[in-house]
Design a protein around this motif. Structure first.
Motif, PDB file in Angstrom:
ATOM      1  N   THR A   3      -8.292   6.354   8.845  1.00 14.89           N
ATOM      2  CA  THR A   3      -7.788   6.031   7.510  1.00 14.89           C
ATOM      3  C   THR A   3      -8.901   5.750   6.531  1.00 14.89           C
ATOM      4  O   THR A   3      -8.778   6.047   5.344  1.00 14.89           O
ATOM      5  CB  THR A   3      -6.827   4.829   7.588  1.00 14.89           C
ATOM      6  N   ARG A   6      -9.992   8.979   5.169  1.00 14.87           N
ATOM      7  CA  ARG A   6      -9.002   9.634   4.313  1.00 14.87           C
ATOM      8  C   ARG A   6      -8.930   8.996   2.938  1.00 14.87           C
ATOM      9  O   ARG A   6      -8.595   9.659   1.969  1.00 14.87           O
ATOM     10  CB  ARG A   6      -7.609   9.576   4.963  1.00 14.87           C
ATOM     11  N   HIS A   7      -9.207   7.715   2.813  1.00 13.80           N
ATOM     12  CA  HIS A   7      -9.056   7.033   1.535  1.00 13.80           C
ATOM     13  C   HIS A   7     -10.225   7.367   0.614  1.00 13.80           C
ATOM     14  O   HIS A   7     -11.387   7.237   0.994  1.00 13.80           O
ATOM     15  CB  HIS A   7      -8.972   5.524   1.742  1.00 13.80           C
ATOM     16  N   ASP A   8      -9.913   7.819  -0.589  1.00 17.51           N
ATOM     17  CA  ASP A   8     -10.920   8.177  -1.581  1.00 17.51           C
ATOM     18  C   ASP A   8     -10.686   7.316  -2.812  1.00 17.51           C
ATOM     19  O   ASP A   8      -9.738   7.554  -3.555  1.00 17.51           O
ATOM     20  CB  ASP A   8     -10.802   9.657  -1.931  1.00 17.51           C
ATOM     21  N   PRO A   9     -11.499   6.283  -3.045  1.00 14.15           N
ATOM     22  CA  PRO A   9     -11.258   5.401  -4.188  1.00 14.15           C
ATOM     23  C   PRO A   9     -11.388   6.103  -5.538  1.00 14.15           C
ATOM     24  O   PRO A   9     -10.822   5.648  -6.531  1.00 14.15           O
ATOM     25  CB  PRO A   9     -12.316   4.305  -4.023  1.00 14.15           C
ATOM     26  N   PRO A  12      -7.570   8.410  -5.463  1.00 12.62           N
ATOM     27  CA  PRO A  12      -6.675   7.761  -4.497  1.00 12.62           C
ATOM     28  C   PRO A  12      -5.367   8.504  -4.254  1.00 12.62           C
ATOM     29  O   PRO A  12      -4.730   8.301  -3.225  1.00 12.62           O
ATOM     30  CB  PRO A  12      -6.427   6.380  -5.117  1.00 12.62           C
ATOM     31  N   ASP A  50      -2.164   6.408   5.975  1.00  8.62           N
ATOM     32  CA  ASP A  50      -2.880   5.423   5.157  1.00  8.62           C
ATOM     33  C   ASP A  50      -1.999   5.104   3.960  1.00  8.62           C
ATOM     34  O   ASP A  50      -1.552   6.015   3.265  1.00  8.62           O
ATOM     35  CB  ASP A  50      -4.222   5.998   4.702  1.00  8.62           C
ATOM     36  N   ASP A  51      -1.722   3.840   3.713  1.00  4.84           N
ATOM     37  CA  ASP A  51      -0.791   3.488   2.633  1.00  4.84           C
ATOM     38  C   ASP A  51      -1.468   3.195   1.298  1.00  4.84           C
ATOM     39  O   ASP A  51      -0.793   2.847   0.326  1.00  4.84           O
ATOM     40  CB  ASP A  51       0.084   2.306   3.039  1.00  4.84           C
ATOM     41  N   ARG A  52      -2.775   3.358   1.199  1.00  2.00           N
ATOM     42  CA  ARG A  52      -3.470   2.933  -0.010  1.00  2.00           C
ATOM     43  C   ARG A  52      -3.299   3.876  -1.202  1.00  2.00           C
ATOM     44  O   ARG A  52      -3.642   3.532  -2.328  1.00  2.00           O
ATOM     45  CB  ARG A  52      -4.960   2.738   0.299  1.00  2.00           C
ATOM     46  N   TRP A  53      -2.749   5.043  -0.980  1.00  2.00           N
ATOM     47  CA  TRP A  53      -2.549   5.993  -2.076  1.00  2.00           C
ATOM     48  C   TRP A  53      -1.381   5.619  -2.983  1.00  2.00           C
ATOM     49  O   TRP A  53      -1.321   6.055  -4.133  1.00  2.00           O
ATOM     50  CB  TRP A  53      -2.329   7.405  -1.516  1.00  2.00           C
TER      51      TRP A  53
END
Length: 216
Positions: A3, A6-9, A12, A50-53
């Motif tokens: 994850t 996968r996360h791109d700040p 996102p 990943d839930d950050r999107w």
């Protein structure tokens, strides 16, 4: 890929954009429900990793209530993507969907109790209830089972699920069991009039330019 990778700040929303692109290709290639549910499940599983999107504005619901937020609708209305936010104590009526759908848990947990039609104007309790944890996915449709009750399984916090349906689900004429126990028509609509902007890729393009040729 984990994850963190996968996360791109800077970008996102990329996981959701990738999912939309994948689903658009899928429904453009086939209308076979079995194929869409199988391949769509794999696409949705990647989105749930990943839930950050998910923007915070599309993950809010007060206690005792749920909210349905449109994230994307295909221009030809072949599919729609929706986030459901479930406040503590939130519970749906018994309802159906009338189209194929995939439901995946992003945060928290949900309880689902299945029902089944028993004639044109009657629905009966199917006697099966299950709990869905993050990453779990189930399918609904008139061919695989379409009636259920869903509730937030977390007593003290909001749960969030991501749904993809084979239509613009907020505009679909569907059915529920009303307070008198009768089958009634309903149209769910959406909880807000806006959708997140999946297509603002300017920050990531600017970052690539700033990083120089080696990063492109």
């Amino acid at each position: 890929m984990n994850t963190a990778e996968r996360h791109d700040p800077i970008d996102p929303m990329r996981p959701l954009r990738d999912f939309v692109v994948g689903m658009t290709r899928l429904v453009g290639r086939t209308s076979d429900e079995r194929t869409i549910l199988a391949e769509g499940r794999a696409l949705l599983s990647a989105l749930l990793a990943d839930d950050r999107w998910l923007p915070d504005a599309y993950a809010q619901a007060p206690a005792g209530e749920y909210r349905q937020y449109l994230l994307h609708c295909d221009p030809l209305e072949r599919f729609s993507v929706v986030s459901f936010a479930w406040g503590p104590g939130a519970r749906t009526p018994v309802h159906d969907h009338t189209v194929w759908g995939l439901v995946g848990i992003l945060r928290g947990a949900e309880s689902c109790r299945e029902y089944a039609p028993d004639g044109p104007m009657r629905v009966v309790d199917g006697g099966r209830e299950h709990r869905m944890e993050p990453g779990a996915i189930e399918a609904v449709s008139p061919t695989v089972g379409d009636w259920h009750v869903v509730s937030n399984a977390m007593p003290d916090r909001t749960s969030v699920s991501i749904h993809v349906y084979g239509a613009n689900i907020g505009a679909v004429r569907r059915h529920m069991i009303d307070a008198q126990g009768a089958v009634a028509d309903f149209v769910s609509g959406y909880s807000v009039p806006s959708v997140p902007n999946l297509w603002d890729r300017a920050p990531s393009v600017r970052a690539a330019i700033a990083a120089g040729p080696a990063a492109r």
